[in-house]
Write a protein that holds these residues in place. Structure first.
Motif, PDB file in Angstrom:
ATOM      1  N   ALA A   1       0.831  -1.211   0.000  1.00 31.28           N
ATOM      2  CA  ALA A   1       0.000   0.000   0.000  1.00 31.28           C
ATOM      3  C   ALA A   1       0.860   1.254   0.000  1.00 31.28           C
ATOM      4  CB  ALA A   1      -0.933  -0.010   1.208  1.00 31.28           C
ATOM      5  N   VAL A   2       1.917   1.243   0.808  1.00 29.15           N
ATOM      6  CA  VAL A   2       2.823   2.396   0.862  1.00 29.15           C
ATOM      7  C   VAL A   2       3.451   2.648  -0.504  1.00 29.15           C
ATOM      8  CG1 VAL A   2       5.054   3.165   1.763  1.00 29.15           C
ATOM      9  CG2 VAL A   2       3.331   2.236   3.323  1.00 29.15           C
ATOM     10  N   ASN A   3       3.913   1.591  -1.141  1.00 26.79           N
ATOM     11  CA  ASN A   3       4.560   1.757  -2.450  1.00 26.79           C
ATOM     12  C   ASN A   3       3.590   2.333  -3.476  1.00 26.79           C
ATOM     13  OD1 ASN A   3       7.061   1.474  -3.812  1.00 26.79           O
ATOM     14  ND2 ASN A   3       6.286  -0.325  -4.901  1.00 26.79           N
ATOM     15  N   ARG A   4       2.333   1.925  -3.406  1.00 28.77           N
ATOM     16  CA  ARG A   4       1.334   2.402  -4.372  1.00 28.77           C
ATOM     17  C   ARG A   4       0.976   3.871  -4.092  1.00 28.77           C
ATOM     18  NH1 ARG A   4      -1.104  -0.202  -8.170  1.00 28.77           N
ATOM     19  NH2 ARG A   4      -0.268  -2.188  -7.422  1.00 28.77           N
ATOM     20  N   VAL A   5       0.839   4.227  -2.821  1.00 36.25           N
ATOM     21  CA  VAL A   5       0.534   5.633  -2.496  1.00 36.25           C
ATOM     22  C   VAL A   5       1.719   6.535  -2.842  1.00 36.25           C
ATOM     23  CG1 VAL A   5       0.062   7.225  -0.597  1.00 36.25           C
ATOM     24  CG2 VAL A   5      -1.152   5.045  -0.728  1.00 36.25           C
ATOM     25  N   TRP A   6       2.922   6.039  -2.590  1.00 31.53           N
ATOM     26  CA  TRP A   6       4.123   6.807  -2.962  1.00 31.53           C
ATOM     27  C   TRP A   6       4.117   7.074  -4.464  1.00 31.53           C
ATOM     28  CZ3 TRP A   6       8.197   8.446   0.322  1.00 31.53           C
ATOM     29  CH2 TRP A   6       9.294   8.995  -0.340  1.00 31.53           C
ATOM     30  N   ALA A   7       3.810   6.057  -5.248  1.00 35.13           N
ATOM     31  CA  ALA A   7       3.756   6.215  -6.709  1.00 35.13           C
ATOM     32  C   ALA A   7       2.685   7.220  -7.113  1.00 35.13           C
ATOM     33  CB  ALA A   7       3.489   4.871  -7.368  1.00 35.13           C
ATOM     34  N   GLN A   8       1.587   7.211  -6.413  1.00 40.60           N
ATOM     35  CA  GLN A   8       0.506   8.129  -6.730  1.00 40.60           C
ATOM     36  C   GLN A   8       0.953   9.577  -6.543  1.00 40.60           C
ATOM     37  OE1 GLN A   8      -2.440   7.281  -8.011  1.00 40.60           O
ATOM     38  NE2 GLN A   8      -2.845   9.473  -8.197  1.00 40.60           N
ATOM     39  N   LEU A   9       1.766   9.813  -5.522  1.00 40.50           N
ATOM     40  CA  LEU A   9       2.186  11.178  -5.230  1.00 40.50           C
ATOM     41  C   LEU A   9       3.392  11.617  -6.063  1.00 40.50           C
ATOM     42  CD1 LEU A   9       1.545  11.003  -1.431  1.00 40.50           C
ATOM     43  CD2 LEU A   9       0.594  12.730  -2.928  1.00 40.50           C
TER      44      LEU A   9
ATOM     45  N   THR B   1      16.699  -9.191   6.162  1.00 37.99           N
ATOM     46  CA  THR B   1      16.944  -8.029   5.308  1.00 37.99           C
ATOM     47  C   THR B   1      16.271  -8.220   3.950  1.00 37.99           C
ATOM     48  OG1 THR B   1      18.992  -9.013   4.474  1.00 37.99           O
ATOM     49  CG2 THR B   1      19.158  -7.576   6.401  1.00 37.99           C
ATOM     50  N   ASP B   2      15.907  -7.102   3.322  1.00 38.77           N
ATOM     51  CA  ASP B   2      15.239  -7.186   2.021  1.00 38.77           C
ATOM     52  C   ASP B   2      15.808  -6.189   1.008  1.00 38.77           C
ATOM     53  OD1 ASP B   2      14.217  -4.719   2.825  1.00 38.77           O
ATOM     54  OD2 ASP B   2      12.365  -5.605   3.563  1.00 38.77           O
ATOM     55  N   GLY B   3      16.735  -5.343   1.447  1.00 32.69           N
ATOM     56  CA  GLY B   3      17.375  -4.408   0.526  1.00 32.69           C
ATOM     57  C   GLY B   3      16.506  -3.233   0.122  1.00 32.69           C
ATOM     58  N   THR B   4      15.384  -3.043   0.763  1.00 29.92           N
ATOM     59  CA  THR B   4      14.502  -1.930   0.407  1.00 29.92           C
ATOM     60  C   THR B   4      14.868  -0.694   1.229  1.00 29.92           C
ATOM     61  OG1 THR B   4      12.872  -2.627   2.052  1.00 29.92           O
ATOM     62  CG2 THR B   4      12.614  -3.457  -0.199  1.00 29.92           C
ATOM     63  N   PRO B   5      14.485   0.513   0.756  1.00 33.20           N
ATOM     64  CA  PRO B   5      14.804   1.732   1.501  1.00 33.20           C
ATOM     65  C   PRO B   5      14.163   1.725   2.899  1.00 33.20           C
ATOM     66  CG  PRO B   5      14.052   2.251  -0.714  1.00 33.20           C
ATOM     67  CD  PRO B   5      13.792   0.796  -0.506  1.00 33.20           C
ATOM     68  N   GLU B   6      14.860   2.369   3.827  1.00 39.03           N
ATOM     69  CA  GLU B   6      14.343   2.452   5.196  1.00 39.03           C
ATOM     70  C   GLU B   6      12.994   3.154   5.224  1.00 39.03           C
ATOM     71  OE1 GLU B   6      16.909   4.643   7.740  1.00 39.03           O
ATOM     72  OE2 GLU B   6      15.753   4.227   9.568  1.00 39.03           O
ATOM     73  N   ALA B   7      12.789   4.070   4.287  1.00 42.03           N
ATOM     74  CA  ALA B   7      11.526   4.820   4.240  1.00 42.03           C
ATOM     75  C   ALA B   7      10.333   3.891   4.087  1.00 42.03           C
ATOM     76  CB  ALA B   7      11.566   5.830   3.099  1.00 42.03           C
ATOM     77  N   LEU B   8      10.501   2.805   3.354  1.00 39.23           N
ATOM     78  CA  LEU B   8       9.397   1.869   3.145  1.00 39.23           C
ATOM     79  C   LEU B   8       8.965   1.246   4.471  1.00 39.23           C
ATOM     80  CD1 LEU B   8       7.591   0.413   1.029  1.00 39.23           C
ATOM     81  CD2 LEU B   8       9.305  -1.417   1.004  1.00 39.23           C
ATOM     82  N   ALA B   9       9.932   0.822   5.255  1.00 40.38           N
ATOM     83  CA  ALA B   9       9.609   0.206   6.549  1.00 40.38           C
ATOM     84  C   ALA B   9       8.998   1.225   7.509  1.00 40.38           C
ATOM     85  CB  ALA B   9      10.874  -0.401   7.155  1.00 40.38           C
ATOM     86  N   ILE B  10       9.526   2.449   7.506  1.00 42.30           N
ATOM     87  CA  ILE B  10       8.994   3.489   8.402  1.00 42.30           C
ATOM     88  C   ILE B  10       7.533   3.780   8.079  1.00 42.30           C
ATOM     89  CG2 ILE B  10       9.158   5.944   8.955  1.00 42.30           C
ATOM     90  CD1 ILE B  10      12.193   5.692   8.630  1.00 42.30           C
ATOM     91  N   LEU B  11       7.241   3.965   6.813  1.00 42.41           N
ATOM     92  CA  LEU B  11       5.871   4.288   6.412  1.00 42.41           C
ATOM     93  C   LEU B  11       4.937   3.094   6.618  1.00 42.41           C
ATOM     94  CD1 LEU B  11       6.653   6.326   3.171  1.00 42.41           C
ATOM     95  CD2 LEU B  11       5.583   7.210   5.252  1.00 42.41           C
ATOM     96  N   ALA B  12       5.426   1.900   6.328  1.00 37.91           N
ATOM     97  CA  ALA B  12       4.584   0.708   6.488  1.00 37.91           C
ATOM     98  C   ALA B  12       4.243   0.478   7.957  1.00 37.91           C
ATOM     99  CB  ALA B  12       5.287  -0.514   5.905  1.00 37.91           C
ATOM    100  N   ASP B  13       5.219   0.648   8.834  1.00 40.57           N
ATOM    101  CA  ASP B  13       4.956   0.483  10.270  1.00 40.57           C
ATOM    102  C   ASP B  13       3.944   1.521  10.749  1.00 40.57           C
ATOM    103  OD1 ASP B  13       6.659  -1.628  10.389  1.00 40.57           O
ATOM    104  OD2 ASP B  13       8.353  -0.507  11.209  1.00 40.57           O
ATOM    105  N   ASP B  14       4.119   2.755  10.314  1.00 39.74           N
ATOM    106  CA  ASP B  14       3.188   3.814  10.724  1.00 39.74           C
ATOM    107  C   ASP B  14       1.784   3.531  10.186  1.00 39.74           C
ATOM    108  OD1 ASP B  14       3.290   6.892  11.780  1.00 39.74           O
ATOM    109  OD2 ASP B  14       1.821   6.647  10.173  1.00 39.74           O
TER     110      ASP B  14
END
Length: 539
Positions: free
Chosen positions: A300-308, A328-341
């Motif tokens: 969901a985070v990735n899709r909303v990020w793309a929308q913006l 580990t998954d090699g994804t940006p820290e921002a993805l985990a921060i937004l997903a947790d929130d």
């Protein structure tokens, strides 16, 4: 006569059967568990600060974009059009340090935003094809989804209803997630394989369908993983009572033989989140949306990020790496921060949109010192400049129609205006080329697209002399000075004021003109602005 009586009896029995279906107990989606509360300013700012900090180690030399530029980005992302002149005037009347917050709140409360986001999500949920999913049914589905978004219903509840709903598509529009896969002409469906593919891509950001016919050659996914997930839809059936889970073993179509194949439903990861009780689709819905299933919030985070941004945080948008055995998954820290929130705050889409929209990457300039395009592209990969993206077809035509109208085109517009806008928009998108479900994939412009803007009937109609309907004529007739006319045209088309050189150039064209000559000069000015590269890009 006997045939007529037989037909009458058949119709009556069918009607009774349908009525019985409506009155009989049905499997209902999970009840609303909670309501997302509006975040406080301090709470929201704390979340934004956490997100900003994740980009700090890569901080580049770029500065913050102008407020009007950020307002244009927000409007394109949330309504598919640029701000109207009236909205710009109101925006500029706000205190500069509060204007973006004000504009974001206005857009999130605007029904245009719910409608626009619903259409974008619907492309991932039910696709864009015609055929059995005829226009009216798709419109019913999108309208229902827009209603859910407008009330800010938690995203997990929306998705759970899509997967688990029973009933008729007329009274339960969410069931169109299932019915879209039915092929009435072939007497097939619902298609369990198609539903599994859509579930894994749209809701989990996993391309599990790459293992539909055989084990994935480059990933860990096995064919059995895909088929087991499809098994949750293997009992879904359509009848006079609508979508139901049939009382029979789960079956899917073998992709190689085309023959039915019995299958045991299971999930490919996060098995501890799969409940034991419930119908297959209810269990699947609960597993997909369970907080322990991290893939759900990340997708969901990735899709909303793309929308913006016009570009997802992880590309492709529906192929997000899962954590390996080391975590580990090699994804940006921002993805985990937004997903947790997102998961912690009731899967509140408005909160997620707000955090991203108020972040430093979203407000960053899209250009760097010296207009070094290569340097800007490099910095865009780490989100230290706002990435340049070409406007999608609906954004191009939405912006064109709004730029050519001084009044805001929204639900307050006259129904005739809204009707002709919808017709013109649909025709333009069809001719411009709709990218369908792949709308966030990088795509270049085409010569036919440029020709459509330069020579198309819509641009001609909306820029030619017309004192009643077209902004170009109105500005030329009503602006107090030539300078004001040029400034208003720039604000209406590009959401910025002209530079000194631009002002000087166009004022010289307008100087001393009257009547038809002035109207022609204004038409030329408008034509040039809507055909500029700047107009067709998000920047």
């Amino acid at each position: 006569m006997w045939a007529r009586n037989l037909l009458f009896v058949t119709v009556c029995l069918a009607g009774l059967a349908a009525l019985g279906g409506l009155l009989s107990p049905v499997h209902k989606p999970p009840a609303a568990r909670r309501v997302a509360e509006a975040p406080t300013a301090a709470d929201l700012q704390a979340a934004v600060s956490r997100l900003n900090a994740s980009f700090a180690p890569h901080a580049g030399p770029t500065s913050r974009a102008a407020n009007l530029t950020i307002a244009r980005r927000l409007s394109l992302a949330l309504t598919g059009t640029i701000p109207s002149l009236a909205e710009i005037r109101e925006f500029e009347a706000q205190p500069p340090d509060a204007a973006i917050d004000w504009w974001l709140a206005e857009l999130l409360a605007d029904r245009r935003s719910s409608d626009y986001l619903a259409e974008r999500l619907a492309r991932a949920f039910v696709g864009t094809q015609d055929g059995p999913f005829i226009v009216y049914r798709r419109r019913r589905f999108v309208s229902w989804l827009a209603d859910q978004l407008h009330t800010n219903r938690p995203y997990d509840e929306i998705v759970a209803e899509l997967i688990a709903s029973d009933g008729l598509w007329t009274s339960k529009p969410a069931t169109n997630f299932i019915t879209v896969t039915i092929q009435p002409d072939a007497g097939k469906g619902p298609d369990a394989n198609q539903l599994a593919a859509r579930t894994s891509r749209a809701f989990l950001g996993v391309r599990l369908d790459c293992a539909e016919c055989h084990d994935h050659p480059f990933s860990k996914w096995k064919q059995s993983d895909f088929q087991s997930l499809a098994g949750f839809f293997g009992q879904a059936a359509n009848s006079l009572r609508g979508i139901r889970d049939a009382d029979r073993p789960a079956e899917i179509d073998d992709p190689l033989s085309g023959e039915p194949k019995r299958i045991t439903a299971d999930v490919p990861f996060a098995a501890d989140a799969l409940p034991i009780d419930g119908t297959p689709r209810v269990r699947l819905a609960q597993w997909v949306t369970d907080a322990r299933n991290k893939a759900f919030a990340r997708a969901a985070v990735n899709r909303v990020w793309a929308q913006l941004f016009g570009r997802p945080l992880i590309e492709p948008i529906d192929d997000i790496p899962l954590a390996d055995e080391s975590g580990t998954d090699g994804t940006p820290e921002a993805l985990a921060i937004l997903a947790d929130d997102f998961a912690t705050h009731c899967y509140d889409l408005r909160r997620l949109i707000s955090i991203i929209a108020l972040s430093e990457p979203f407000a960053a300039e899209s250009r760097v010192a010296g207009d070094d395009a290569a340097a800007a592209d490099t910095l865009a990969t780490t989100w230290n400049v706002f990435p340049l993206t070409r406007l999608r077809p609906e954004q191009v035509v939405g912006s064109l129609l709004q730029a050519c109208s001084l009044a805001t085109l929204d639900y307050q517009s006259h129904i005739v205006v809204r009707f002709f806008r919808a017709v013109g928009q649909a025709e333009f998108v069809k001719r411009y080329g709709d990218s369908g479900e792949e709308e966030f994939s990088p795509q270049g412009g085409t010569i036919p697209q440029r020709l459509l803007l330069m020579n198309g009937e819509l641009v001609k109609d909306r820029t030619k002399e017309n004192l009643v309907a077209n902004a170009a004529t109105q500005i030329g007739a009503l602006a107090s000075t030539d300078e004001k006319a040029v400034e208003i045209a720039y604000l209406a088309c590009l959401t910025r004021r002209p530079t000194s050189a631009e002002m000087q150039h166009f004022v010289a064209k307008l100087a001393g003109t009257r009547g038809d000559d002035r109207r022609q000069q204004m038409e030329d000015l408008y034509w040039a602005l809507v055909n500029s590269t700047e107009f067709s890009w998000n920047h």
